[in-house]
Design a protein around this motif. Structure first.
Motif, PDB file in Angstrom:
ATOM      1  N   LYS A  31       0.841  -1.203   0.000  1.00 22.48           N
ATOM      2  CA  LYS A  31       0.000   0.000   0.000  1.00 22.48           C
ATOM      3  C   LYS A  31       0.878   1.256   0.000  1.00 22.48           C
ATOM      4  O   LYS A  31       1.924   1.297   0.639  1.00 22.48           O
ATOM      5  CB  LYS A  31      -0.891   0.009   1.249  1.00 22.48           C
ATOM      6  N   ASP A  32       0.413   2.237  -0.744  1.00 20.23           N
ATOM      7  CA  ASP A  32       1.000   3.567  -0.656  1.00 20.23           C
ATOM      8  C   ASP A  32       0.387   4.225   0.590  1.00 20.23           C
ATOM      9  O   ASP A  32      -0.820   4.494   0.621  1.00 20.23           O
ATOM     10  CB  ASP A  32       0.680   4.372  -1.918  1.00 20.23           C
ATOM     11  N   ILE A  33       1.204   4.461   1.611  1.00 23.37           N
ATOM     12  CA  ILE A  33       0.643   4.927   2.889  1.00 23.37           C
ATOM     13  C   ILE A  33       0.119   6.365   2.823  1.00 23.37           C
ATOM     14  O   ILE A  33      -0.599   6.809   3.710  1.00 23.37           O
ATOM     15  CB  ILE A  33       1.676   4.799   4.035  1.00 23.37           C
ATOM     16  N   GLU A  34       0.470   7.085   1.773  1.00 20.91           N
ATOM     17  CA  GLU A  34      -0.023   8.463   1.646  1.00 20.91           C
ATOM     18  C   GLU A  34      -1.364   8.523   0.934  1.00 20.91           C
ATOM     19  O   GLU A  34      -2.212   9.350   1.250  1.00 20.91           O
ATOM     20  CB  GLU A  34       1.012   9.317   0.915  1.00 20.91           C
ATOM     21  N   THR A  35      -1.559   7.628  -0.061  1.00 21.68           N
ATOM     22  CA  THR A  35      -2.798   7.659  -0.844  1.00 21.68           C
ATOM     23  C   THR A  35      -3.732   6.494  -0.530  1.00 21.68           C
ATOM     24  O   THR A  35      -4.868   6.476  -1.010  1.00 21.68           O
ATOM     25  CB  THR A  35      -2.471   7.629  -2.348  1.00 21.68           C
ATOM     26  N   ASN A  36      -3.221   5.520   0.216  1.00 23.46           N
ATOM     27  CA  ASN A  36      -3.962   4.282   0.509  1.00 23.46           C
ATOM     28  C   ASN A  36      -4.220   3.426  -0.734  1.00 23.46           C
ATOM     29  O   ASN A  36      -5.012   2.492  -0.684  1.00 23.46           O
ATOM     30  CB  ASN A  36      -5.290   4.564   1.229  1.00 23.46           C
TER      31      ASN A  36
END
Length: 199
Positions: A93-98
């Motif tokens: 997962k991209d933790i900034e965009t989910n």
């Protein structure tokens, strides 16, 4: 001894498959791909000697397998690794965009892969790895009752299935060396996974 030009003009004669046995990933190997004469070689052609050996190709390009070639054989050492069983899949997962990404192959190249939350190993239990090796054989015909003649291929008069020079005949044999490799990558994935998430 024949020239390099003549050696390159010999058409490989398919000799079939030679079995290197079974091995697992991350188990060390020490194997030789060596020429074995046929039952009728000495009777038909004379006493054989391997004078040249060339590694042609392999099904798998695993950097953990070292291929050493000399004039008579190919030696294999090292161990099969994740490059042999590379059909891994994982999700992160991209933790900034989910946003969730699904990828395959190993190792991951995306820096966000350190947020992996799902990892599946290569589903194959085993796979066959084939090594293709060419051998040039010199036959001493001095003891033969009847001399041999050079055999030119029908397709090209400058290509030979058997080349005769004086008391010697030359043939190129192509052998496929097969090894069945079992998939033990799950034993290594834990440490590999730790490298990714801490890297």
């Amino acid at each position: 001894m024949i020239t390099e030009e003549i050696m390159n003009s010999l058409v490989p004669q398919e000799r079939g498959i030679s079995d290197l046995g079974e091995n697992g990933t991350f188990e060390s190997i020490d194997l030789s791909c060596s020429w074995i004469e046929r039952d009728n070689d000495q009777l038909e052609y004379g006493i054989p000697t391997v004078i040249n050996c060339r590694f042609i190709s392999a099904d798998v390009n695993d950097p953990s397998i070292i291929k050493s070639v000399n004039s008579t054989e190919v030696k294999l050492s090292g161990e099969y690794g994740l490059s042999t069983f590379d059909q891994l899949s994982y999700e992160f997962k991209d933790i900034e965009t989910n946003e969730i990404f699904k990828e395959s192959g190993w190792p991951p190249t995306d820096p966000r892969a350190k947020y992996i939350f799902k990892l599946q190993q290569d589903p194959r239990d085993n796979r066959d790895v084939n090594y293709i090796v060419d051998f040039v054989i010199e036959f001493n015909m001095s003891e033969l009752k009847e001399p041999l003649e050079t055999i030119v291929t029908n397709a090209n008069p400058l290509m030979y299935t058997l080349y005769v020079d004086g008391d010697c005949a030359y043939r190129k044999d192509r052998v496929i060396f097969n090894q069945t490799v079992r998939n033990y990558t799950f034993r290594k994935l834990e440490s590999e996974f730790k490298n990714v998430i801490t890297g």
